[in-house]
Design a protein around this motif. Structure first.
Motif, mmCIF file in Angstrom:
data_model
loop_
_atom_site.group_PDB
_atom_site.id
_atom_site.type_symbol
_atom_site.label_atom_id
_atom_site.label_comp_id
_atom_site.label_asym_id
_atom_site.label_seq_id
_atom_site.Cartn_x
_atom_site.Cartn_y
_atom_site.Cartn_z
ATOM 1 N N ARG A 191 -6.969 -2.237 -4.202
ATOM 2 C CA ARG A 191 -7.407 -2.875 -2.937
ATOM 3 C C ARG A 191 -8.829 -2.266 -2.639
ATOM 4 N NH1 ARG A 191 -4.333 -0.934 0.976
ATOM 5 N NH2 ARG A 191 -6.221 0.464 1.856
ATOM 6 N N SER B 36 0.851 -1.231 -0.091
ATOM 7 C CA SER B 36 0.031 0.133 -0.022
ATOM 8 C C SER B 36 0.964 1.248 0.141
ATOM 9 C CB SER B 36 -1.068 0.017 1.201
ATOM 10 O OG SER B 36 -0.230 0.245 2.294
ATOM 11 N N LYS C 42 -9.620 -9.898 -6.723
ATOM 12 C CA LYS C 42 -8.145 -9.113 -6.539
ATOM 13 C C LYS C 42 -7.403 -9.429 -7.999
ATOM 14 C CE LYS C 42 -4.144 -8.876 -3.640
ATOM 15 N NZ LYS C 42 -3.344 -9.296 -2.600
#
Length: 795
Positions: free
Chosen positions: A243, A201, A267
């Motif tokens: 995400r 992230s 995903k």
């Protein structure tokens, strides 16, 4: 006179009874040093003669030693010479011990002196800071005594040269490095207590960047830099966006019912069909089609809404990540003395939506500042200006015509990142950063750079914020990534000029000013050549010492392949040839002062002086080329970022030559090739005078201009200065202006003696010292404070 009644006055003023045995021992040592061991009778006779010659009740140690010298000279001149040398050595050692004692006392009592203020990034009055300063002063002495060659050590002590970071000399470490952060992230990395996986992230990307900075700083003494921050952070933005897109789609399907996918499947589908955060028709359509093909019943408008929400959430998280990045680098201590990392980030040429989002939010967080709005000191930010990416004349003309519209984002620019340059100018007007790196300067160009090459960032020069430049490489691709500076040493240009004038004056006794200057110029240039040659040998000597370091001395930098090639080494291997990719810098200081010593005026007003200074730096470059060929190492000329050195050389030269107007009459020498800080030249003229020196100082350089008033009220002025720098061939430039903050109420602006809001005189005055900022002028040493007071505003 009965010598038992004689008192000896010691060097500290105390007295003690006369001792014939002490004289005998001293003379005996001199004879033994000369290889004579059977002259006991002669020794006794000389000592007795000295005692018999004393005619007063009190006599100093120095007087007795003079008497011993006199009698030894008559009896055995060679032994007398031994005695004199030994006496001088003892005096030097005694003075050194006294000096060290004085330094230590100053640290203990937290004196406000130039030793304690030698590093504006360190709080030397804290316990850890005191320990760092203690260690630094003792280690410098050790290095000069036992590690540095005699000739080079003497040149440093005498002030002919300055060997930088002597306190780190015994550790064999290097100065600085530019991170290949993408490679580090892709492989993950290990620290003392474990390993770190590839981040997933933008928050993790930013956090791990600070950890890399902090960890590696403990293994080097200089700056740490990321050469393409936007490029390296962009994957973190895309991962975060994907995400959120995945989670929001799953949530919607769960609410609506019907066919859904497992999270892992969705995903993977998103990763395959979503290449960008940009809500373009192609990307949205691909995802919509893929979902329908997988049996997921979702409307086109739903996907568009989810995409917008995921984008907004990602932008907020990116802002928080950049905010955290800045806060961490201004609070995370990397070593003793509350020192934060000497961190720099280069950016501006990634025009992907993800890279652009990173920089937009970084600039926004920089304007917001720290907890109470304080201007961040680190990281030093450098915006890369590149034709066709972040610059075009057409875009510049449009922006200057209506800068308010440009700031508001209401102008469609031709180049993809010119709008980010506008934001960078706004940020500089508020927070002094970013500085500007000009990739189109001829010496900054790379023949392999192509705008459509996804690997083009590797071919872009980057810099440490202070100015150190690492690009050319004799042993590999011309690039900044995964390499850094090994060490650098600086020459005292004013001293060479003063000595040249003295010698020329002796050669031409009739006092013909022009003839003396002409002769002095030739002597000066030859002295520059000889000094640069001696420095090149000293740098090689240090390099050979650094090569013997074991890889385990730098566990993070070498085992993680942060310094490229280090990953191939075993812990007990010497680093050896891995270091050959680094650079060795021949630096210099006081160009302006040197020219005043010869011509009576500086290179800003005398064309002859300007040419002589330019020729001197050219001579240094010839030495660099000679030593590149001799040792196969990346020598370069560096426009030294002098902090403590600017005062050290001046103090030594004033003591040696007295006060010479325009040369030694101030507390500092002007940095490198810079125009005198007191010279009232225009912005354009200062840039034009200094720009040619950038091409011949490829170890690093910077040109700054000093603005008056609050630049935040006139950010278009920053853009106009950027254009002048671009046009004139500046390699790296910065724009200074006063930023003051009231510590009581937080008001920020130009504050004179008292805060205009609350009346407080407790003002934090943020200024640039060498290329980076400091928390307050109070932390600067006396020489740099004097320089700052003298800085004129350029118009």
């Amino acid at each position: 006179m009965d010598y038992t009644q004689i008192s000896i006055i010691k060097r500290d003023g105390k007295t003690e009874p006369f001792s014939l045995d002490k004289i005998v021992r001293a003379i005996t040592k001199a004879f033994r040093a000369g290889g004579i061991t059977d002259e006991g009778q002669a020794v006794e006779q000389i000592a007795s003669d000295v005692a018999a010659a004393i005619t007063k009740a009190e006599i100093s140690v120095e007087e007795i030693q003079d008497m011993v010298e006199e009698r030894l000279m008559k009896r055995n001149p060679s032994i007398a010479k031994r005695y004199i040398i030994y006496r001088e050595w003892r005096n030097v050692e005694r003075d050194r011990r006294s000096s060290i004692k004085s330094v230590m006392d100053g640290i203990v009592t937290v004196e406000k002196n130039d030793i304690n203020l030698s590093n504006a990034n360190m709080s030397s009055h804290t316990p850890a800071g005191q320990m760092m300063t203690f260690a630094s002063e003792i280690t410098k002495d050790y290095a000069l005594k036992y590690l540095v060659g005699v000739r080079h050590g003497r040149a440093h002590r005498d002030g002919d040269i300055h060997i930088h970071d002597l306190d780190y000399y015994p550790t064999k470490t290097t100065t600085c490095i530019q991170y290949d952060l993408g490679d580090i992230y892709e492989r993950g990395f290990s620290t003392k207590n474990g390993s770190v996986r590839t981040p997933q992230s933008i928050q993790s990307y930013a956090t791990l960047a600070t950890i890399v900075f902090q960890t590696n700083q403990n293994e080097q003494h200089g700056g740490q830099s990321i050469p393409a921050f936007d490029h390296f952070m962009a994957p973190g933005v895309l991962k975060t966006f994907r995400r959120h897109l995945t989670d929001m789609t799953l949530f919607l399907c769960g609410v609506r019912g019907g066919v859904t996918l497992e999270r892992a499947e969705l995903k993977a589908l998103v990763a395959e069909h979503v290449p960008t955060i940009e809500p373009c028709e192609t990307a949205v359509g691909r995802l919509f089609a893929a979902l329908r093909q997988s049996g997921v019943e979702v409307a086109d408008e739903d996907i568009r809404r989810i995409w917008r929400q995921a984008y907004d959430t990602t932008r907020r998280e990116t802002h928080q990540a950049m905010e955290g990045f800045i806060h961490n680098l201004n609070t995370m201590h990397s070593r003793g003395g509350n020192q934060v990392v000497f961190s720099s980030v280069n950016y501006g040429t990634d025009f992907s939506p993800e890279g652009r989002m990173v920089i937009r939010e970084l600039l926004s967080a920089t304007i917001e500042g720290l907890g109470h709005g304080e201007v961040p000191v680190f990281p030093i930010q450098i915006f890369k200006v590149k034709e066709g990416v972040s610059w075009s004349e057409e875009d510049y003309a449009a922006a200057v015509k209506d800068f308010d519209k440009a700031l508001a984002g209401e102008i469609k620019f031709k180049t993809p990142n010119f709008d980010l340059l506008i934001e960078a100018c706004r940020t500089t007007s508020v927070a002094l950063f970013p500085n500007f790196m000009f990739l189109d300067a001829p010496f900054n160009r790379h023949e392999k750079w192509r705008i459509d090459d996804p690997d083009r960032f590797r071919y872009e020069v980057a810099t440490m914020g202070c100015r150190t430049r690492v690009f050319e490489n004799l042993h590999g691709e011309k690039s900044s990534w995964g390499r850094g500076n090994l060490s650098f040493t600086s020459m005292n240009l004013p001293r060479l000029a003063i000595e040249a004038m003295r010698e020329a004056g002796d050669m031409i006794p009739d006092g013909n000013k022009h003839a003396i200057r002409k002769e002095a110029r030739e002597i000066f240039l030859e002295s520059v050549r000889k000094t640069a040659t001696m420095m090149a040998e000293q740098l090689y000597e240090r390099y050979c010492f650094q090569r013997t370091a074991l890889a385990r001395q730098f566990p993070f930098m070498m085992s993680n392949d942060v310094w490229k090639g280090g990953g191939r080494l075993q812990p007990n291997d010497e680093v050896g040839d891995v270091l050959k990719h680094g650079t060795l810098g021949i630096g210099f200081i006081g160009g302006h002062n040197a020219m005043v010593a010869i011509y009576g005026e500086g290179h800003a007003t005398s064309k002859e002086a300007w040419q002589t200074l330019y020729d001197a730096v050219t001579v240094m470059n010839r030495v660099v080329e000679e030593y590149k060929a001799k040792y196969g190492l990346n020598y370069s000329v560096l426009a030294t970022p002098a902090e403590g050195l600017s005062g050290r050389f001046t103090r030594m030269d004033r003591k040696r030559y007295g006060e010479i107007p325009g040369v030694t009459d101030r507390d500092y020498y002007v940095n490198s090739f810079h125009v005198d800080v007191r010279e009232p030249v225009s912005i354009v003229e200062k840039i034009r005078l200094e720009a040619p020196f950038h091409a011949i100082t490829r170890g690093g350089h910077i040109t700054y201009v000093e603005l008056d008033g609050e630049a935040r009220k006139n950010p278009v002025a920053i853009l106009k200065i950027v254009k002048v720098m671009q046009d004139e061939g500046i390699g790296y430039g910065s724009i200074n202006h006063p930023i003051d903050t009231c510590r009581k109420c937080g008001h920020r602006g130009v504050i004179y003696s008292k805060c205009p809001v609350c009346g407080s005189d407790d003002i934090l005055r943020m200024r640039r010292i060498t290329g980076y900022l400091t928390g307050s002028l109070e932390s600067w040493n006396s020489a740099k404070q004097a320089e700052e007071r003298d800085r004129v505003k350029h118009r």
